[in-house]
Design a protein around this motif. Sequence first.
Motif, PDB file in Angstrom:
ATOM      1  N   THR A   9       0.848  -1.183   0.000  1.00 12.02           N
ATOM      2  CA  THR A   9       0.000   0.000   0.000  1.00 12.02           C
ATOM      3  C   THR A   9       0.886   1.236   0.000  1.00 12.02           C
ATOM      4  N   ASN A  10       0.476   2.258  -0.744  1.00 13.70           N
ATOM      5  CA  ASN A  10       1.227   3.514  -0.837  1.00 13.70           C
ATOM      6  C   ASN A  10       0.797   4.419   0.319  1.00 13.70           C
ATOM      7  N   LEU A  11       1.691   4.660   1.259  1.00 12.48           N
ATOM      8  CA  LEU A  11       1.362   5.450   2.438  1.00 12.48           C
ATOM      9  C   LEU A  11       1.031   6.900   2.087  1.00 12.48           C
ATOM     10  N   LEU A  12       1.589   7.436   1.003  1.00 12.50           N
ATOM     11  CA  LEU A  12       1.265   8.798   0.579  1.00 12.50           C
ATOM     12  C   LEU A  12      -0.198   8.892   0.159  1.00 12.50           C
ATOM     13  N   TYR A  13      -0.688   7.876  -0.557  1.00 13.90           N
ATOM     14  CA  TYR A  13      -2.101   7.850  -0.932  1.00 13.90           C
ATOM     15  C   TYR A  13      -2.983   7.634   0.294  1.00 13.90           C
ATOM     16  N   ASP A  14      -2.533   6.781   1.226  1.00 15.28           N
ATOM     17  CA  ASP A  14      -3.305   6.535   2.440  1.00 15.28           C
ATOM     18  C   ASP A  14      -3.539   7.834   3.207  1.00 15.28           C
ATOM     19  N   LEU A  15      -2.548   8.723   3.228  1.00 12.40           N
ATOM     20  CA  LEU A  15      -2.685   9.995   3.937  1.00 12.40           C
ATOM     21  C   LEU A  15      -3.770  10.882   3.335  1.00 12.40           C
ATOM     22  N   THR A  16      -4.060  10.711   2.048  1.00  7.23           N
ATOM     23  CA  THR A  16      -5.086  11.523   1.390  1.00  7.23           C
ATOM     24  C   THR A  16      -6.408  10.771   1.250  1.00  7.23           C
ATOM     25  N   SER A  17      -6.572   9.687   1.977  1.00  5.15           N
ATOM     26  CA  SER A  17      -7.789   8.859   1.939  1.00  5.15           C
ATOM     27  C   SER A  17      -8.057   8.276   0.561  1.00  5.15           C
ATOM     28  N   THR A  18      -7.002   8.061  -0.206  1.00  3.97           N
ATOM     29  CA  THR A  18      -7.132   7.417  -1.515  1.00  3.97           C
ATOM     30  C   THR A  18      -6.994   5.914  -1.338  1.00  3.97           C
ATOM     31  N   ILE A  19      -8.026   5.180  -1.701  1.00  4.68           N
ATOM     32  CA  ILE A  19      -7.995   3.722  -1.587  1.00  4.68           C
ATOM     33  C   ILE A  19      -7.011   3.192  -2.612  1.00  4.68           C
ATOM     34  N   ASN A  20      -6.038   2.394  -2.171  1.00 11.07           N
ATOM     35  CA  ASN A  20      -5.028   1.893  -3.098  1.00 11.07           C
ATOM     36  C   ASN A  20      -4.518   0.536  -2.660  1.00 11.07           C
ATOM     37  N   ILE A  21      -4.069  -0.227  -3.636  1.00 15.15           N
ATOM     38  CA  ILE A  21      -3.467  -1.539  -3.366  1.00 15.15           C
ATOM     39  C   ILE A  21      -2.497  -1.846  -4.505  1.00 15.15           C
ATOM     40  N   GLY A  22      -1.449  -2.577  -4.182  1.00 14.08           N
ATOM     41  CA  GLY A  22      -0.489  -2.972  -5.195  1.00 14.08           C
ATOM     42  C   GLY A  22      -0.037  -4.402  -4.982  1.00 14.08           C
ATOM     43  N   ALA A  23       0.478  -5.003  -6.034  1.00 18.87           N
ATOM     44  CA  ALA A  23       1.024  -6.361  -5.959  1.00 18.87           C
ATOM     45  C   ALA A  23       2.240  -6.436  -6.860  1.00 18.87           C
ATOM     46  N   GLU A  24       3.191  -7.273  -6.471  1.00 23.38           N
ATOM     47  CA  GLU A  24       4.417  -7.444  -7.253  1.00 23.38           C
ATOM     48  C   GLU A  24       4.779  -8.913  -7.321  1.00 23.38           C
ATOM     49  N   ALA A  25       5.207  -9.354  -8.487  1.00 25.24           N
ATOM     50  CA  ALA A  25       5.597 -10.751  -8.677  1.00 25.24           C
ATOM     51  C   ALA A  25       6.972 -10.805  -9.320  1.00 25.24           C
ATOM     52  N   ALA A  26       7.840 -11.669  -8.804  1.00 24.74           N
ATOM     53  CA  ALA A  26       9.171 -11.857  -9.376  1.00 24.74           C
ATOM     54  C   ALA A  26       9.054 -12.650 -10.670  1.00 24.74           C
ATOM     55  N   LEU A  27       9.727 -12.167 -11.711  1.00 20.19           N
ATOM     56  CA  LEU A  27       9.727 -12.860 -13.001  1.00 20.19           C
ATOM     57  C   LEU A  27      11.044 -13.577 -13.258  1.00 20.19           C
ATOM     58  N   ALA A  28      12.129 -13.034 -12.698  1.00 18.61           N
ATOM     59  CA  ALA A  28      13.489 -13.569 -12.859  1.00 18.61           C
ATOM     60  C   ALA A  28      14.301 -13.032 -11.689  1.00 18.61           C
ATOM     61  N   PRO A  29      15.555 -13.486 -11.512  1.00 16.33           N
ATOM     62  CA  PRO A  29      16.348 -13.005 -10.371  1.00 16.33           C
ATOM     63  C   PRO A  29      16.444 -11.480 -10.258  1.00 16.33           C
ATOM     64  N   LYS A  30      16.442 -10.763 -11.384  1.00 23.55           N
ATOM     65  CA  LYS A  30      16.559  -9.299 -11.319  1.00 23.55           C
ATOM     66  C   LYS A  30      15.375  -8.555 -11.928  1.00 23.55           C
ATOM     67  N   TRP A  31      14.314  -9.266 -12.258  1.00 22.82           N
ATOM     68  CA  TRP A  31      13.161  -8.638 -12.879  1.00 22.82           C
ATOM     69  C   TRP A  31      11.895  -8.936 -12.087  1.00 22.82           C
ATOM     70  N   SER A  32      11.006  -7.947 -12.009  1.00 20.38           N
ATOM     71  CA  SER A  32       9.701  -8.162 -11.383  1.00 20.38           C
ATOM     72  C   SER A  32       8.652  -7.318 -12.095  1.00 20.38           C
ATOM     73  N   LEU A  33       7.395  -7.695 -11.915  1.00 24.49           N
ATOM     74  CA  LEU A  33       6.266  -6.955 -12.460  1.00 24.49           C
ATOM     75  C   LEU A  33       5.434  -6.443 -11.303  1.00 24.49           C
ATOM     76  N   ASP A  34       5.247  -5.122 -11.267  1.00 27.10           N
ATOM     77  CA  ASP A  34       4.482  -4.467 -10.212  1.00 27.10           C
ATOM     78  C   ASP A  34       3.224  -3.881 -10.845  1.00 27.10           C
ATOM     79  N   ILE A  35       2.097  -4.006 -10.161  1.00 30.29           N
ATOM     80  CA  ILE A  35       0.872  -3.368 -10.634  1.00 30.29           C
ATOM     81  C   ILE A  35       0.156  -2.755  -9.441  1.00 30.29           C
ATOM     82  N   SER A  36      -0.247  -1.502  -9.599  1.00 30.28           N
ATOM     83  CA  SER A  36      -0.943  -0.822  -8.513  1.00 30.28           C
ATOM     84  C   SER A  36      -2.183  -0.128  -9.058  1.00 30.28           C
ATOM     85  N   GLY A  37      -3.134   0.078  -8.189  1.00 32.20           N
ATOM     86  CA  GLY A  37      -4.353   0.771  -8.553  1.00 32.20           C
ATOM     87  C   GLY A  37      -4.834   1.612  -7.397  1.00 32.20           C
ATOM     88  N   ASN A  38      -5.523   2.700  -7.719  1.00 33.30           N
ATOM     89  CA  ASN A  38      -6.089   3.538  -6.665  1.00 33.30           C
ATOM     90  C   ASN A  38      -7.389   4.161  -7.141  1.00 33.30           C
TER      91      ASN A  38
END
Length: 201
Positions: A34-63
């Motif tokens: 969760t993005n604490l900056l958005y939480d401070l403004t009462s913006t509903i938000n959530i994110g998830a991240e998945a590792a794809l390789a040792p040095k790569w990942s895919l992050d997706i967030s929504g608010n």
Amino acid sequence: MMIKRHANLTLLITALLVLCIPSKSNAQNFAAKTNLLYDLTSTINIGAEAALAPKWSLDISGNMNFWSFSNGKRWKQWMIQPEARYWLCRNMGGHFFAAHALGGQYNVGHVNLDFLSFLGDNFKEFKDFRHQGWFAGAGIGYGYSWILGKHWNLEAEIAVGYVYTRYDVYECAGCGKKVDTDREKHYIGPTKAAINLVYVF
């Protein structure tokens, strides 16, 4: 029949969750945040991240916001932001560089955004008019993730990029009287600022 469908759906979700569980206890393959900056403004938000390789990942967030205030102010919007990350050491720890896309819709009116006027003159209009439209863009960023414990990280990221928006302008928050239609803007500047509290599975 309905009970059987619910049972099948529960089995499917359980199977997907089992597949997301790391095979080794020290692996960091998936995270929720969760993005604490958005939480401070009462913006509903959530994110998830998945590792794809040792040095790569895919992050997706929504608010999203869906606030209508009694004094005629309105702040309704949603945004989704997928991001590919390259980690300099290993995924989900230390320095990373990122490239993201973003898109969403907004319906905002009679809100004082003068403090954002350094990003462009368009923000001054939100105080007197309602803007309703959509936006899409992309950006690049840099971030760092501090490992706080076995399951907790604290992550900071800043990004800049380009956003295109098309919108209509209305006289007031609740009325349908249009002042202008089909306006467009091109924005270059910050596209992401995050201080994420991260739970790593």
